[in-house]
Structure formats: structure tokens, C-alpha cells
Design a protein around this motif. Structure first.
Motif, PDB file in Angstrom:
ATOM      1  N   GLU A  41      17.041  -8.681  -3.403  1.00  0.00           N
ATOM      2  CA  GLU A  41      16.386  -9.074  -4.694  1.00  0.00           C
ATOM      3  C   GLU A  41      15.188  -8.145  -5.254  1.00  0.00           C
ATOM      4  OE1 GLU A  41      14.459 -13.096  -4.973  1.00  0.00           O
ATOM      5  OE2 GLU A  41      15.358 -13.290  -7.145  1.00  0.00           O
ATOM      6  N   MET A  42      14.198  -7.825  -4.248  1.00  0.00           N
ATOM      7  CA  MET A  42      13.285  -6.841  -4.692  1.00  0.00           C
ATOM      8  C   MET A  42      13.814  -5.494  -5.272  1.00  0.00           C
ATOM      9  SD  MET A  42      11.540  -3.983  -3.674  1.00  0.00           S
ATOM     10  CE  MET A  42      11.657  -3.617  -2.016  1.00  0.00           C
ATOM     11  N   ARG A  43      14.718  -5.065  -4.296  1.00  0.00           N
ATOM     12  CA  ARG A  43      15.518  -3.606  -4.548  1.00  0.00           C
ATOM     13  C   ARG A  43      16.122  -3.861  -5.994  1.00  0.00           C
ATOM     14  NH1 ARG A  43      15.675  -0.023  -0.341  1.00  0.00           N
ATOM     15  NH2 ARG A  43      14.987  -0.922   1.795  1.00  0.00           N
TER      16      ARG A  43
ATOM     17  N   LYS B  28      17.611  -3.146   6.284  1.00  0.00           N
ATOM     18  CA  LYS B  28      17.661  -4.249   7.355  1.00  0.00           C
ATOM     19  C   LYS B  28      17.062  -5.519   6.373  1.00  0.00           C
ATOM     20  CE  LYS B  28      15.745  -6.072  11.445  1.00  0.00           C
ATOM     21  NZ  LYS B  28      16.880  -6.569  12.135  1.00  0.00           N
ATOM     22  N   GLU B  29      18.112  -6.096   5.694  1.00  0.00           N
ATOM     23  CA  GLU B  29      17.497  -6.843   4.285  1.00  0.00           C
ATOM     24  C   GLU B  29      17.968  -8.069   4.436  1.00  0.00           C
ATOM     25  OE1 GLU B  29      16.209  -4.778   1.867  1.00  0.00           O
ATOM     26  OE2 GLU B  29      16.533  -3.205   3.561  1.00  0.00           O
ATOM     27  N   ASP B  30      17.311  -8.843   3.885  1.00  0.00           N
ATOM     28  CA  ASP B  30      17.734 -10.132   3.384  1.00  0.00           C
ATOM     29  C   ASP B  30      17.687 -10.616   1.913  1.00  0.00           C
ATOM     30  OD1 ASP B  30      14.980 -10.517   2.742  1.00  0.00           O
ATOM     31  OD2 ASP B  30      14.189 -11.453   4.528  1.00  0.00           O
TER      32      ASP B  30
ATOM     33  N   MET C 237      10.368   0.501   7.033  1.00  0.00           N
ATOM     34  CA  MET C 237      11.687   0.940   6.542  1.00  0.00           C
ATOM     35  C   MET C 237      11.712   0.736   5.143  1.00  0.00           C
ATOM     36  SD  MET C 237      15.204  -0.669   6.683  1.00  0.00           S
ATOM     37  CE  MET C 237      14.755  -1.833   5.750  1.00  0.00           C
TER      38      MET C 237
ATOM     39  N   GLN D 130      10.853  -3.523   9.541  1.00  0.00           N
ATOM     40  CA  GLN D 130      11.311  -4.112   8.288  1.00  0.00           C
ATOM     41  C   GLN D 130      10.659  -3.467   6.966  1.00  0.00           C
ATOM     42  OE1 GLN D 130      12.475  -8.056   8.554  1.00  0.00           O
ATOM     43  NE2 GLN D 130      14.393  -7.902   7.137  1.00  0.00           N
TER      44      GLN D 130
ATOM     45  N   ALA E  30      15.806 -12.029  -0.066  1.00  0.00           N
ATOM     46  CA  ALA E  30      14.400 -11.648  -0.786  1.00  0.00           C
ATOM     47  C   ALA E  30      14.340 -10.294  -0.997  1.00  0.00           C
ATOM     48  CB  ALA E  30      13.469 -12.406  -0.168  1.00  0.00           C
ATOM     49  N   SER E  31      14.681  -9.618   0.115  1.00  0.00           N
ATOM     50  CA  SER E  31      14.180  -8.205   0.035  1.00  0.00           C
ATOM     51  C   SER E  31      15.542  -7.373  -0.935  1.00  0.00           C
ATOM     52  CB  SER E  31      14.270  -7.368   1.456  1.00  0.00           C
ATOM     53  OG  SER E  31      15.560  -7.479   1.916  1.00  0.00           O
TER      54      SER E  31
ATOM     55  N   ASP F 253       8.385  -6.165   1.950  1.00  0.00           N
ATOM     56  CA  ASP F 253       9.914  -5.886   1.326  1.00  0.00           C
ATOM     57  C   ASP F 253      10.087  -6.779   0.160  1.00  0.00           C
ATOM     58  OD1 ASP F 253      10.028  -8.107   3.029  1.00  0.00           O
ATOM     59  OD2 ASP F 253      11.613  -7.335   4.219  1.00  0.00           O
ATOM     60  N   SER F 254       9.336  -7.785  -0.273  1.00  0.00           N
ATOM     61  CA  SER F 254       9.414  -8.791  -1.130  1.00  0.00           C
ATOM     62  C   SER F 254       8.322  -9.398  -1.778  1.00  0.00           C
ATOM     63  CB  SER F 254      10.510 -10.018  -0.528  1.00  0.00           C
ATOM     64  OG  SER F 254      10.335 -11.036  -1.283  1.00  0.00           O
ATOM     65  N   PRO F 255       8.246  -9.627  -2.832  1.00  0.00           N
ATOM     66  CA  PRO F 255       6.792 -10.149  -3.438  1.00  0.00           C
ATOM     67  C   PRO F 255       6.526 -11.611  -2.901  1.00  0.00           C
ATOM     68  CG  PRO F 255       8.409  -9.600  -5.381  1.00  0.00           C
ATOM     69  CD  PRO F 255       9.221  -9.094  -4.131  1.00  0.00           C
ATOM     70  N   GLN F 256       7.908 -12.264  -2.436  1.00  0.00           N
ATOM     71  CA  GLN F 256       7.801 -13.783  -1.715  1.00  0.00           C
ATOM     72  C   GLN F 256       7.356 -13.732  -0.378  1.00  0.00           C
ATOM     73  OE1 GLN F 256      11.708 -15.116  -2.413  1.00  0.00           O
ATOM     74  NE2 GLN F 256      11.696 -13.872  -4.247  1.00  0.00           N
ATOM     75  N   LYS F 257       7.000 -12.388   0.215  1.00  0.00           N
ATOM     76  CA  LYS F 257       6.652 -12.486   1.723  1.00  0.00           C
ATOM     77  C   LYS F 257       5.473 -11.604   1.850  1.00  0.00           C
ATOM     78  CE  LYS F 257      11.397 -11.387   2.758  1.00  0.00           C
ATOM     79  NZ  LYS F 257      12.132 -10.395   3.757  1.00  0.00           N
TER      80      LYS F 257
ATOM     81  N   ALA G 164       8.016  -3.871  -9.289  1.00  0.00           N
ATOM     82  CA  ALA G 164       8.784  -4.820  -8.478  1.00  0.00           C
ATOM     83  C   ALA G 164       7.940  -5.768  -7.764  1.00  0.00           C
ATOM     84  CB  ALA G 164       9.444  -4.200  -7.511  1.00  0.00           C
TER      85      ALA G 164
ATOM     86  N   LYS H 189      15.398  -5.579  -8.186  1.00  0.00           N
ATOM     87  CA  LYS H 189      14.336  -5.669  -9.382  1.00  0.00           C
ATOM     88  C   LYS H 189      13.754  -4.524  -9.788  1.00  0.00           C
ATOM     89  CE  LYS H 189      10.253  -8.316 -10.615  1.00  0.00           C
ATOM     90  NZ  LYS H 189       8.973  -9.325 -10.176  1.00  0.00           N
TER      91      LYS H 189
END
Lengths: 452, 184
Positions: free
Chosen positions: B86-88, B79-81, A360, A357, B83-84, A312-316, A227, B90
Motif C-alpha cells: 500500500e505504501m509503495r 518482501k512485502e505485506d 530493503m 525488510q 501495508a508495505s 516500510d509502511s506508515p502503519q508500522k 508516502a 501511495k
């Protein structure tokens, strides 16, 4: 330990020889007799984590917690003192507190109305003149843990009157433990109520994992590499020089990933690291924190920490946080995991929200890492409970990195305490955990010098 | 602590109900969403989300009745947006996502859908619904059941509707599932 050794249950007879060979009897993850003894010999005698001072900042603030399976109320009383009170009325045993958190000047038992101050003192008994005229209230305060300590904001309790002090229990492990909690002057702050969830695995499964099981990361957590939210530097193959496995440190263990010559500082951004100073730490401890990508360890028996930066994201960008957990025993084949996310107190509100965030998102019931841990661990408990394991005295293999298994030798010139291996291709930390476990279960000393 | 009034802030006062077409459109949207999730069509499900999505499931604790709802404002299971999430999604595509490999077989029951005009934004409707998810894992004979009330803000469009905000209030204080590896 000068006292008499405890009777050794049949299922772990010969376990010292097993430990010497790096083997572990499967029965310890399943046997009911073992479990019942753990509650008495480990949880009623060791220092057990019950909460953090930032969860109960005001007088009267309380949370309900467990020691072993016994229910306690952790409360800050009217004088500001931290009390760990058995959640049982002294009259006929009903629970005086039936919620998980709140603020109270005292508790009135819902059964017959015995009333207690939040310090535990009994102050009222209904119909006392008619039926309890000779009762001496002072003799009937709520039972309380005899020892409670606030160590850098962490509150531990010990039910054993004869217990050694927390500092003595921590021993040399203090050198690593303090790094997690004293990086900034204000210390660490809990960022919300704990996650709690049930997993069909023995409590020791989580506890041993946090002692340094670096080689599981690549397999159990391969999905997070897919991921793209962790770099191979933090999750990649065990490698000489970057991974440190520190074991046999006063009975506890820690795993550290560092980037020598760099300063990732647990992925805390500059806006946080400017608040971090050696303070009570010495320069060696502080420098190690600076070089560290992550540190995780277990303070025996069931308190673990993970200090890491993730996203929580590769973009962040990655954000550093500290997760604390309790592996709460709930029978031999079940545990309840309690998880808290923390950040340095001085960090901005925005950063704390971000740290929560990310914490979690990675380590919690929905955590992209943790989900896969708890998908795997129940299998161990199931295997340990098979008749096949019992009849064949199955022992699991914890020999990784031991003796001839590895050419890597412990570092001779390391700045901190414990036995330090400069590769994380080893299970020395897990062996340390189980040696300590055996010592506590039998009240004997295990003289095995584990040089991985 | 979140009180009921805060959760309902997006909803118009009682009586300002919307017309039946809008009610139906909303229900269809939620049914479609449940179908995608039960069928594990995560890419299709993801298309239902607005890029500005705020998706939250707070932790709750049992409190005295006079001490609020026990719904946390600081602790969350999700607690998601955009992008997060999208990661889950993926991660779920990885064959090494052990928590969902083999997958949880879910059956979502969405009911008690109450739709009102959204107070803050006229382009949105506020939908409140009850959710029960039956989760079967592996060879376990009995499902784990998750129940929740959801407070959604949905942009109903012609052909395309999008979920803009969701707050899912789980009824459990201790999760009986070993992991929350599904969307709720």
C-alpha cells in the motif's frame, strides 16, 4: 607524500584552483582517461572493502568480489585465515572460480586442471612428470592481495605493497567509523546476500552522495515524505543545530542528524538498545550514537554506510538498520551498486527480519529512497559527457555552505575530530571527497582548509 | 537456500490437476493483473491482493550445480505485506517519485501457466507461471527485460479472486535495471 607526483591528465589541470573555489570539473564523471587512472591510482592503492566476516563464517566459505574491476575470491582458508585471491589461474589465466559464493577446500582450474588449496597454494599440476617436471609449485600460488585486514568484522584489502596500515588510512575518521560497527559487543551481522544492480552513473556519484548531501533529501526523496514513511526531522530542510556535516576528517566525511536532548538511537527499539553499550567506544561516541537519528558516510574511495531507522509502511513503527554499500566501478559511465543490510548480532531473529525488510524497502534496487537517487544520478554522467561540457570546460557547483555562502561557522568545542558544521546546508563532505580524490590521482597534497 | 521442492510445497503432486474452468479462471486472473499493472491502474491492482498477502522476490546467486539453486532465503528484492505494498502504491502517486516519473512503459507477457490444487489450503489454487516484462524508460531505444518464474497462491472466487501469496524468482543475479520500481 614524499614520492613523485603523478602526471596530471589534461582534463583536470587547474583542478586545485577549482577545488579552492568549490568547483568541480564535469570531466571527472565521464572521461575515459581519468577512469583508467582511477583504477590504477585509486583502486590499486587504497583500502577497498571486499566483504564482511559474517558472510563467510566457516572454513572454506567464499564469495567473489572486485577491487576496481579486477575479480577476487574472498575466502576463509583451512586455518581460518582470510585470503583475497586473484581469480586467475597462474597457468594460463582462466578463472578458477566461476560462481558468486560457496564453500571449497580448494579450486581446480577448468582449463588444464591446476589445483589450488583454499589458501591459494598450488598443490597439483596434471601430467607434471611428463611436462612440468622442474616446476616449483611454491612459486606458483594464486596471486593474493598483499594486505588484508579484518576491522570490526569488515574485510578490506589493499593491492599496494607499500600501503599504509588500515588504521593509518582510517586516521581520525575512526572516531565516527567505529560508532557504526561497535555499538554492541557482538558487532554487526550481515543479514543476507547482497543486492547487485547496474546504474548508468559514475561510481563517484554514490560515494560523494553518502559524504553528506543533506540538501538532496527534500527534492530527490520527496516521494517518501508524501508516502508518510519518514518524518521531517530526518528528511526535512537543512537546519541549524540538528544536522552535522563533518568533513576534512583524515580525508573522509560523515553526515549526522541528531535530536539534541533526546535519544532516538538510530530508531533501534528497546529490545535492541539494551544490547548496546559503550564497550570499545568512549562515552562521547556512545552519547552521539544515542542522540542520532541517522549517520551516513563514505570511507574513501567507494565504501559507504547509512545507519538509520525507517519503516516500510506508515502503519508500522520505524526500525533501525545499517546499510553498507560498494560503488563498484564498471567504466566511466556505469557502476554496479552492491548493498548489504546489517543489524546488531545480539538482536532477535524477528528483529533482524524486520530490519532487513525495512532496509530493503528503503535502500535497495526496490528501495523507496534509492529508486529516486538512481533515477537522478545518470543525468550527471550524461551532462558530464556532453561535448558542450568538454568545449566549455564546464564545472559543477559544490559551493554550498562555503565561505560567504553561509553565516554558520564550524563548531569550536565539538567532542570529535574533523571540521564540524552544525548545519547541514553545506557540501563540505563532498568537497572533502574530491580533494582526497585529487590527492590520490596526482600523488600530491591539496592544502585547502575548508571551513565550509 | 530454497530448493525447488520448497517452492513447490504449495502445489499438489503431479496428476492432481484441476478442471479446465479453474485453469481458465486462473489464467484470466493473471492476465487481468498484468493489464492493470501495464496500464498503471495500481488501485485496481491493489484490489486483487488478499489482505494477508505475502509477496516476495528473493535474491539469487550463481552457485555450483551441486550447491543448491542459489535462491536466497534471507535476501530479497521485495518482501512485502499488504501495508508495505500500500505504501509503495501511495509513493507512486507522488509526482516526485522520479523512478516512475516519467513512468516505465511495461509490457508483461505471462505464459506457461500451470495450475494445480493447493496442498495446504483447499480454498486456494497453486499457479506457476513464466513472466517476461519489457521495460522501456525515457528515450532509451532498447528495453530492459526482466524474466521470472512466479509461484502464486490464488483464491478463485465467484466474481472476485485474490492473490494470497507470490514468490517471484528472478533469473538475474545482477539487475540490469537501475531500479526495481515495478511490481513483478
Amino acid at each position: 607524500m614524499a614520492e613523485e607526483a603523478f602526471a596530471v591528465p589534461a582534463s583536470i589541470e587547474g583542478m586545485v584552483d577549482d577545488l579552492r573555489q568549490g568547483l568541480l570539473p564535469a570531466a571527472i564523471f565521464h572521461d575515459r582517461e581519468i577512469y583508467e587512472l582511477e583504477l590504477r591510482r585509486i583502486f590499486a592503492k587504497c583500502w577497498v572493502y571486499v566483504g564482511h566476516e559474517t558472510e563467510i563464517p566457516n572454513r572454506g566459505d567464499f564469495v567473489t568480489r572486485n577491487i576496481g574491476e579486477d575479480p577476487f575470491v574472498l575466502i576463509r582458508d583451512e586455518e581460518g585465515e582470510l585470503r583475497v585471491l586473484l581469480n586467475a589461474c597462474r597457468h594460463r589465466g582462466a578463472q578458477i572460480c566461476r560462481v558468486q559464493a560457496g564453500n571449497a577446500k580448494g579450486f581446480v582450474c577448468p582449463f588444464h586442471g591446476w589445483a589450488y588449496r583454499n589458501s591459494g597454494e598450488l598443490i597439483g599440476v596434471p601430467a607434471r612428470n611428463q611436462g612440468y617436471a622442474a616446476l616449483n609449485l611454491e612459486d606458483w600460488s594464486l596471486f593474493a592481495a598483499p594486505h588484508v585486514v579484518n576491522y570490526m568484522g569488515l574485510i578490506f584489502a589493499n593491492l599496494d605493497r607499500e600501503a599504509v596500515s588500515f588504521e593509518e588510512y582510517l586516521g581520525d575518521y575512526k572516531w565516527y567509523f567505529d560508532i557504526q560497527f561497535a555499538l554492541s559487543e557482538g558487532g554487526m551481522e550481515v543479514l543476507g546476500e547482497p543486492h547487485r544492480w547496474l546504474v548508468a552513473a559514475n561510481w563517484k556519484q554514490g560515494a560523494e552522495n553518502f559524504c553528506g548531501d543533506s540538501s538532496h533529501t527534500q527534492m530527490t526523496h520527496r516521494s517518501v515524505l508524501d508516502a508518510g514513511i519518514i518524518e521531517t526531522a530526518a528528511a526535512g530542510a537543512p537546519k541549524e543545530g540538528t544536522g552535522l556535516h563533518i568533513h576534512d576528517c583524515s580525508g573522509h566525511a560523515i553526515s549526522i542528524r541528531q535530536l539534541p536532548g533526546e535519544a532516538p538511537f538510530i530508531s533501534y527499539p528497546e529490545e535492541v538498545t539494551r544490547h548496546l553499550h559503550p564497550g570499545v567506544l568512549n562515552q562521547d561516541q556512545f552519547d552521539l550514537a544515542k542522540r542520532s537519528l541517522l549517520q551516513n558516510g563514505t570511507l574513501f574511495p567507494n565504501f559507504s554506510f547509512l545507519h538509520i531507522g525507517l519503516s516500510d509502511s506508515p502503519q508500522k513503527p520505524q526500525a533501525g538498520f545499517l546499510t553498507l554499500r560498494v560503488w563498484q566501478p564498471k567504466g566511466p559511465g556505469q557502476m554496479e551498486i552492491w548493498n548489504w543490510v546489517l543489524a546488531p548480532k545480539e538482536a532477535s531473529l524477528e528483529y533482524k527480519q524486520r530490519a532487513y525488510q525495512v532496509g530493503m524497502s528503503s535502500f535497495s534496487p526496490s528501495g523507496s529512497f534509492e529508486q529516486d537517487d538512481v533515477a537522478v544520478w545518470p543525468g550527471v554522467t550524461r551532462s558530464a559527457g556532453t561535448v558542450f561540457a568538454e568545449l566549455n570546460k564546464v564545472r559543477f557547483n559544490y559551493q554550498m555552505g562555503m565561505g560567504d555562502m553561509s553565516s554558520s561557522k564550524p563548531l569550536a568545542d565539538w567532542v570529535g575530530p574533523g571540521v564540524v558544521n552544525s548545519t547541514n546546508a553545506g557540501e563540505g563532505g563532498l568537497r572533502t571527497f574530491h580533494k582526497t580524490w585529487y590527492e590520490r590521482m596526482t600523488n600530491t597534497k591539496v592544502e585547502i582548509c575548508d571551513h565550509d | 537456500m530454497t530448493d525447488a521442492a520448497t517452492l513447490h510445497a504449495g502445489a499438489a503432486p503431479a496428476g492432481r490437476l484441476i478442471d479446465m474452468d479453474m485453469q481458465r479462471a486462473c489464467e484470466e486472473f493473471l492476465k487481468q493483473e498484468a493489464e492493470y499493472l501495464d496500464d498503471r491502474l495500481f488501485a485496481e491492482w491493489f484490489e486483487l491482493l488478499d489482505p494477508a498477502i505475502i509477496y516476495e522476490a528473493p535474491v539469487r546467486t550463481a552457485r555450483e550445480n551441486w550447491d543448491g539453486t542459489g535462491i536466497s532465503t534471507t535476501a530479497f528484492y521485495l518482501k512485502e505485506d499488504y501495508a508495505s505494498i500500500e505504501m509503495r502504491v501511495k509513493r507512486l502517486r507522488s509526482r516526485y517519485a522520479w523512478s516512475e516519473s516519467p513512468a516505465t512503459r511495461t509490457r508483461r507477457i505471462v505464459s506457461n501457466v500451470r495450475v494445480t490444487l493447493h496442498d495446504g489450503d483447499p480454498s486456494l489454487v497453486a499457479a506457476r507461471s513464466n513472466l517476461a516484462v519489457f521495460c522501456h524508460r525515457g528515450d532509451g531505444a532498447h528495453p530492459q527485460i526482466l524474466t521470472a518464474e512466479r509461484f502464486d497462491a490464488i483464491r478463485i472466487g465467484t466474481g472476485v479472486s485474490r492473490l494470497v501469496k507470490r514468490t517471484a524468482i528472478l533469473d538475474a543475479t545482477v539487475l540490469g535495471l537501475e531500479s526495481l520500481s515495478i511490481f513483478i
